[in-house]
Design a protein around this motif. Structure first.
Motif, PDB file in Angstrom:
ATOM      1  N   THR A 269       0.852  -1.194   0.000  1.00 16.76           N
ATOM      2  CA  THR A 269       0.000   0.000   0.000  1.00 16.76           C
ATOM      3  C   THR A 269       0.882   1.237   0.000  1.00 16.76           C
ATOM      4  OG1 THR A 269      -0.145   0.232   2.410  1.00 16.76           O
ATOM      5  CG2 THR A 269      -1.769  -1.204   1.346  1.00 16.76           C
TER       6      THR A 269
ATOM      7  N   ALA B 157      -3.200   0.353  -3.649  1.00 13.16           N
ATOM      8  CA  ALA B 157      -2.986  -0.885  -2.897  1.00 13.16           C
ATOM      9  C   ALA B 157      -3.102  -2.066  -3.838  1.00 13.16           C
ATOM     10  CB  ALA B 157      -3.992  -1.013  -1.754  1.00 13.16           C
TER      11      ALA B 157
ATOM     12  N   VAL C  90      -7.980   1.969  -0.078  1.00  7.41           N
ATOM     13  CA  VAL C  90      -6.548   1.857   0.204  1.00  7.41           C
ATOM     14  C   VAL C  90      -6.272   2.112   1.687  1.00  7.41           C
ATOM     15  CG1 VAL C  90      -4.274   2.856  -0.252  1.00  7.41           C
ATOM     16  CG2 VAL C  90      -5.868   2.474  -2.145  1.00  7.41           C
TER      17      VAL C  90
END
Length: 742
Positions: A356, A365, A404
Motif C-alpha cells: 500500500t 494498494a 486503500v
C-alpha cells in the motif's frame, strides 16, 4: 485552576479563546498548562523537565485532568481543546481513558489535540489511541500541522476533526515546503470535512494569511491571551463527524486486506512475475512522491526480502515518512530505516501479499493470495520450491483512496514500535567504500573508458548496488570542473558538491527520479573545492542489467554559469526598471490583470494607487538629472518599505508609481461593517497613509537636504471600474485632484 500533579510539580490551567474567523464569535477554548511561578512556570520548561526525569506521561495526564476539572466549572456549554503528547495517548489504556472521561461534565465537549511531533514513532499505537478517544465521544485535532511535514503522513489514518496550522505557516514567508503542507492539509480537509484552525494570529497580516490558507477558526493574541475560562458567550463549535461515523463501508470490518477488497471487487488471476512487476511499479511510484508518504507492505515470509528487495525498501525508507513491513519471521529492521514486524503464528495475513502507498494526493494498494494447486503446495511454497511458472495468485489492485486506507489500516495495526536507529555511513576511504571504487571491465570496456576519460564534459559513474550511491569513476574533466582530486571524491555520494544556495526542492525530486529508474536533467547551484559556486547542468541516466535491475548511474556535468547568469539578467531586465529596481510598467500591468482575474473568480476586490512626486521637476532643474535619479531611487526604496507583503509596487514612468493591492474583501460590504477583517476602503486608507509617511523623511542631495512628498489617488475594482485601463484612469484622475488640493 491549580492542581497537584505529583509530589514535585503543581500546575495551573489557563484558557485561550478560539474564534470563528467569519464573524469573530467565540466557539471554543484551548487549555494551556503552566507551572507555578519559578523556573518551571513556562510550559517549555515544565515539559522539558518532565522529559528529562521520565515523568512526561504523568505530567500530561495531570494537565488533562486539571483542564477537564476547570472546564466543568463553567456555567455554560464549553468546547474544550486539550493537548496530549502522542507518546501519552499511545500509552493510555482504554480503562484509564474511561476514568478521565468520567471527569467531563455534561456541558463540556472535549477535542483532544495530538501534536504532530513524534507521531511516527508509535504509529499503530497512536491510531488505536485516537480510536479509543473517539469511542468516548471526544473529537480529535491534529496540532502543529506543518511543524514536522513528515508527521502529516499519518493524517489520513488519524482522521482529525480539526487540523491546526502551525503558527510558522501563518507568520512565515511563502515557500514551496509551506505550500506542500497547505496543499496536503487542504486536500485532507476537503475529503474528510475537517475544519482548519490557524494558530498564532497576532495582527491583520497573520489573519489575511490564515484566511488565504482556508482557515475557518483562529486563535492568537489578536483574539485574546491565555487567562481565566470565559464564563459566558461561547457558541457551539460544529465539528464534522469523522468518516468512520458516517456509516459502515462494504468490507470495512474484514479481517484481512484480501477479504476487504474482494468484498466489492472480483480478483484477477496472474503469475508471480506479473504481480511482482505491478508491485515494483507501485514502489517506484512511491519513490516519486513527497516525504509525507506512507508505504506499508506485507510479505508472506521474510525470505521474500531478497537483497534487491532490501535495497528498494531502504530507498523507500530514506524518502518516505514511514516505511513498514510485516510478515512471518520478519526482523525488526529488515533494511536500514524500515520498521519490521514478525506476524504471530496463525495470523491470516501471513498468506497474503500486500503493498500500500498513501500520500496526500495519491493512494494505491495491491493485495494478492496464492491459488491452491494441490496437496503439499503450502510446504513447498514455504521453502521456496514452487516455480514461478506454476505458481498463480489471485490479486486486486485499487486506487480508491478510502479502500486503500482501509487496507493500509489493517497492516498498520500490526506494526510494532521499533526504535529507529540511523545507520552509520562509512566515511569516504573506508574499507567498505574502497571496495566500491573501480568499475568492472564488463561495465566499461577499455575503448569506452578511454573515450569517456578524454571527454570535455565532466562524467561520473555511481554504483547503484551500494548504499548512498558512491562514485566509482570520475573523468579528468570532472576533476578540473570541481577542483577535487580523485582520491577525494571516489567512494562519496555526489551531494558533496551541494552547498548553502543549492535548492533542496530540486535535489529531492532528483533523488526520487533516480531511485525510480528515471532519467534526470536539471541545473543545480553547486560548489567547487575552493568554495566558489557554479551552475551545474546535470544529465543522469540509469544503467540496467539483463534482468532490468539498475546497476549504475552515469552523470554528465557541464558548467553553464555564464548561460544561467545571462538568462537571469535578461529576464530581470525585461521585468524591472533599471533605475529604481522596481517592477516596470509591463510587469505591474500584467500583475494587475492577474489580480483582476482572481477577484472575478473569488468575488473579492482589487485596489490600485497611483502616486506622483510633487514638484520633482524642480530637483532636476536645480541640482541636475543625476540628483533627480538619486531622489527617484530613494523614493522607490522608501515606498517599497511601506508596502504590505503580497502587494506589488512598480514604476509607471517618470516620477509616477503604481501600487496594486490584491485579495481585498468585496466592495459590496459597507465601510465599518462587522467582521474580523477590515473593509477594502479601510485597508486602502491605511496603506495610503503608510506610503505618504514613508516619504516624510529628509533626503541629502549634494549640498542641500530636501523633503519629498507625493500626491496619490486610488480606485477599487469592481466598484470604480472593471478593466485595467479604466482603473488606472480613475486613480490617475483622483491623484490630480489630490495634487490640486481638491
Amino acid at each position: 485552576m491549580t492542581s497537584p500533579v505529583s509530589s514535585r510539580r503543581t500546575i495551573r490551567t489557563v484558557y485561550q479563546p478560539i474564534v470563528d474567523l467569519r464573524d469573530g464569535a467565540l466557539v471554543a477554548v484551548e487549555a494551556l498548562s503552566r507551572g507555578e511561578p519559578g523556573p518551571q512556570e513556562s510550559p517549555q520548561e515544565l515539559f522539558a523537565s518532565a522529559r528529562a526525569s521520565g515523568t512526561l506521561i504523568e505530567l500530561d495526564e495531570g494537565c488533562l485532568q486539571a483542564a477537564l476539572h476547570g472546564a466543568g466549572r463553567s456555567p455554560g456549554p464549553v468546547t474544550l481543546f486539550v493537548n496530549i503528547e502522542a507518546v501519552t495517548l499511545s500509552a493510555l489504556s482504554p480503562r484509564r481513558l474511561a476514568e478521565l472521561a468520567d471527569l467531563v461534565a455534561e456541558h463540556v465537549r472535549v477535542v483532544v489535540e495530538v501534536t504532530e511531533r513524534d507521531l511516527l514513532e508509535k504509529a499503530a499505537e497512536l491510531v488505536r489511541g485516537v480510536q479509543a478517544v473517539r469511542d468516548l465521544g471526544w473529537g480529535v485535532a491534529l496540532d502543529d500541522a506543518g511543524a514536522e511535514p513528515k508527521g502529516l503522513a499519518l493524517m489520513p489514518f488519524l482522521r482529525p476533526d480539526v487540523i491546526k496550522l502551525d503558527l510558522a505557516l501563518v507568520r512565515g514567508h511563502t515557500t514551496l515546503q509551506a505550500a506542500a503542507v497547505v496543499n496536503a492539509v487542504r486536500a485532507e480537509a476537503e475529503r474528510s470535512g475537517a475544519v482548519l484552525l490557524a494558530e498564532g494570529i497576532e495582527n491583520e497580516a497573520h489573519l489575511e494569511r490564515a484566511l488565504a490558507m482556508g482557515a475557518r477558526l483562529g486563535q492568537g493574541w489578536m483574539f485574546g491571551r491565555p487567562g481565566p475560562l470565559p464564563s459566558v458567550g461561547m457558541s457551539a463549535l460544529p465539528v464534522a463527524p469523522s468518516p468512520a461515523d458516517r456509516g459502515a463501508r462494504p468490507g470495512a470490518r474484514a479481517r484481512t486486506p484480501y477479504d476487504l477488497l474482494t468484498a466489492t471487487s472480483p480478483a484477477q488471476r496472474a503469475t508471480v512475475p506479473l504481480v511482482a512487476s505491478m508491485t515494483r511499479q507501485l514502489e517506484r511510484q512511491a519513490l516519486l512522491l513527497d516525504e509525507q508518504t506512507v508505504v506499508l507492505a506485507n510479505f508472506q515470509t521474510a525470505a521474500a526480502m531478497t537483497p534487491a528487495t532490501r535495497r528498494r525498501y531502504e530507498s523507500l525508507a530514506s524518502l518516505s515518512a514511514l516505511t513498514a513491513v510485516t510478515g512471518a519471521g520478519m526482523p525488526d529492521e529488515p533494511a536500514p530505516g524500515v520498521h519490521g514486524t514478525a506476524l504471530e503464528s496463525g495470523d491470516p495475513l501471513t498468506d497474503q501479499w500486500v503493498i500500500t502507498v498513501v500520500g496526500p494526493h495519491f493512494a494505491a494498494a495491491l493485495v494478492a493470495r496464492d491459488v491452491a494447486t494441490g496437496a503439499g503446495d503450502e510446504t513447498l511454497r514455504a521453502h521456496g520450491r514452487v516455480a514461478h511458472s506454476t505458481r498463480r495468485l489471485d490479486y486486486v489492485l485499487t486506487y480508491d483512496r478510502q479502500r486503500v486506507l482501509d487496507v493500509a489500516g489493517l497492516v498498520l495495526e500490526r506494526v510494532r514500535a521499533v526504535p529507529r536507529a540511523v545507520p552509520a555511513r562509512p566515511p569516504a576511504g573506508s574499507s567498505q567504500t574502497q571496495r566500491a571504487v573501480g568499475v568492472p571491465p564488463t561495465v566499461l570496456p577499455d575503448l569506452l573508458l578511454r573515450a569517456i576519460s578524454t571527454a570535455s564534459n565532466g562524467i561520473v559513474i555511481a554504483d547503484a548496488s551500494l548504499p548512498d550511491l558512491p562514485l566509482v569513476y570520475v573523468n579528468a574533466a570532472f576533476l578540473r570542473l570541481t577542483g577535487y582530486s580523485s582520491d577525494e571524491v571516489l567512494g562519496r555520494n555526489c551531494r558533496f558538491l551541494q552547498g548553502p544556495a543549492t535548492d533542496p526542492t530540486q535535489v529531492q525530486p532528483l533523488r526520487r527520479r533516480l531511485l525510480a529508474g528515471r532519467d534526470v536533467h536539471t541545473v543545480l547551484r553547486n560548489y567547487r573545492r575552493d568554495g566558489s559556486a557554479f551552475w551545474n547542468e546535470l544529465h543522469i541516466s540509469p544503467v540496467t542489467n539483463a534482468a532490468g535491475d539498475i546497476t549504475h548511474y552515469i552523470g554528465n556535468q557541464l558548467d553553464v554559469s555564464s548561460r544561467v547568469e545571462r538568462e537571469r539578467r535578461t529576464t530581470y531586465q525585461a521585468h524591472h526598471d533599471e533605475l529604481t529596481a522596481l517592477p516596470n510598467r509591463a510587469h505591474i500591468l500584467d500583475h494587475l490583470r492577474l489580480e483582476l482575474r482572481r477577484a472575478r473568480r473569488s468575488g473579492g476586490s482589487v485596489a490600485v494607487v497611483v502616486l506622483d512626486l510633487d514638484q520633482f521637476k524642480q530637483i532636476n532643474d536645480q541640482f541636475g538629472h543625476a540628483a533627480g535619479d538619486r531622489a527617484l531611487s530613494w523614493a522607490a526604496r522608501r515606498l517599497r518599505s511601506a508596502v504590505r507583503a503580497g502587494d506589488l509596487l512598480g514604476r509607471l514612468g517618470g516620477d509616477e508609481f503604481l501600487l496594486v493591492l490584491g485579495g481585498l474583501p468585496p466592495t459590496t460590504s459597507p465601510p465599518g461593517s462587522p467582521g474580523p477583517a477590515p473593509s477594502a476602503d479601510e485597508t486602502l486608507r491605511r496603506v495610503r497613509e503608510h506610503l505618504h509617511a514613508a516619504l516624510d523623511r529628509p533626503l541629502a542631495l549634494t549640498d542641500v537636504t530636501v523633503r519629498l512628498s507625493a500626491s496619490s489617488g486610488a480606485a477599487l475594482f469592481p466598484r470604480d471600474a472593471a478593466g485595467v485601463a479604466e482603473l488606472i484612469a480613475h486613480a490617475d484622475a483622483a491623484m490630480y485632484l489630490d495634487k490640486s488640493g481638491g
